[in-house]
Design an enzyme around this catalytic site. Structure first.
Site, PDB file in Angstrom:
ATOM      1  N   SER A 150       0.742  -1.174  -0.097  1.00  0.00           N
ATOM      2  CA  SER A 150       0.077  -0.040   0.123  1.00  0.00           C
ATOM      3  C   SER A 150       0.927   1.131   0.000  1.00  0.00           C
ATOM      4  O   SER A 150       2.065   1.169   0.278  1.00  0.00           O
ATOM      5  CB  SER A 150      -0.782   0.097   1.197  1.00  0.00           C
ATOM      6  OG  SER A 150      -1.359   1.332   1.470  1.00  0.00           O
ATOM      7  N   TYR A 205      -3.279  -0.602  10.369  1.00  0.00           N
ATOM      8  CA  TYR A 205      -3.273  -1.131   9.186  1.00  0.00           C
ATOM      9  C   TYR A 205      -1.984  -0.820   8.362  1.00  0.00           C
ATOM     10  O   TYR A 205      -1.407  -1.792   7.758  1.00  0.00           O
ATOM     11  CB  TYR A 205      -4.469  -0.638   8.432  1.00  0.00           C
ATOM     12  CG  TYR A 205      -4.353  -0.956   6.796  1.00  0.00           C
ATOM     13  CD1 TYR A 205      -4.395  -2.263   6.325  1.00  0.00           C
ATOM     14  CD2 TYR A 205      -4.047   0.200   5.813  1.00  0.00           C
ATOM     15  CE1 TYR A 205      -4.501  -2.257   5.000  1.00  0.00           C
ATOM     16  CE2 TYR A 205      -4.044  -0.241   4.487  1.00  0.00           C
ATOM     17  CZ  TYR A 205      -4.367  -1.618   4.285  1.00  0.00           C
ATOM     18  OH  TYR A 205      -3.977  -1.790   2.725  1.00  0.00           O
TER      19      TYR A 205
END
Length: 267
Positions: A134, A147
């Site tokens: 990400s 996360y």
């Protein structure tokens, strides 16, 4: 050259769209989904598209029998795309949710990867591992810390594997999407409201919701996913390319500037 590619998390979003795209380009795709109810609809969709090189299987990474079945497939590329996210303030989030996020995003993909790596080494087979990381693997915005910390860990795992496996002809890459609109970030933004309690926590529910809404409604918080899907279709089967692949270019530039500025951030 046509490849056989196993994709985790292919039931929706990037994984599903890119898996179909790679099959359309002539690759043999084993599209795995987490939930059994996703299997038949995806098989039917592939059948309607006449994708005879598209196999759909359930792969719940918490199920050792699913893992064993998956590791029995003869593949050229393992794309670790499955993941989930917990959001909310790091100083208040329940630790069991933190552990679960690491289990799904780091430990279980590593378990799956280790099994394939040993098979490839024993067979002296060149192969490739791709991790969906990400933009959050390279910076840490407030209230997304749990996360993105799993993606930081995944970046470290991938970078170590790249060095360790190069002598065996096994390549490693990461794909680092920006804030594309797939529903993934929106679902993650809902997650803290199942435990956040104004009577117990410092963080106010209304303030956190307003912050998430501002981010998700901004143009750079809901970019068209098609750009990322097209790049994934290219990157995953490729024999060459960059180790880290941040999309779009504007996000790559922002991350580089952020990392440089971090050296001078005051406390």
């Amino acid at each position: 050259m046509s490849k056989t590619i196993l994709v985790t998390g292919a039931g929706s979003g990037f994984g599903k769209a890119a898996a179909i795209g790679m099959a359309r380009n002539g690759h043999t795709v084993i599209a795995t989904v987490h939930v059994a109810s996703q299997v038949t609809p995806l098989r039917e969709e592939a059948g309607a598209l006449d994708l005879r090189n598209f196999q759909v299987e359930r792969l719940d990474l918490t199920d050792p029998y699913d893992i064993a079945q998956a590791q029995g497939f003869d593949i050229d590329v393992l794309w670790n795309n499955a993941g989930m996210g917990e959001a909310g303030p790091v100083f208040e989030i329940p630790l069991d949710l933190v552990r679960k996020n690491y289990e799904v995003n780091v430990f279980l993909p590593l378990q799956l990867t280790q099994g394939f790596v040993r098979k490839w080494i024993d067979a002296q087979k060149p192969a490739k591992i791709v991790f969906t990381s990400s933009m959050g693997g390279l910076f840490t915005p407030a209230n997304w810390g749990v996360y993105v910390s799993t993606k930081h860990a995944l970046e470290a795992v991938a970078e170590a594997l790249q060095q360790e496996l190069r002598p065996f002809g096994i390549k490693v890459q990461t794909i680092n999407p920006g804030a594309f609109y797939t529903g993934y970030n929106e679902t993650m933004a809902d997650a803290p409201f199942r435990w956040l309690d104004d009577a117990r926590h410092v963080t106010r529910r209304a303030a956190l919701r307003a912050e998430f809404d501002r981010f998700l409604q901004a143009p750079d918080g809901r970019m068209d996913a098609q750009e990322m899907i097209e790049r994934m279709i290219e990157i995953v089967p490729a024999d060459s390319g960059r180790f880290r692949n941040v999309v779009p270019k504007a996000t790559e530039d922002m991350l580089k500037a952020h990392q440089l500025a971090a050296w001078e951030n005051p406390i």
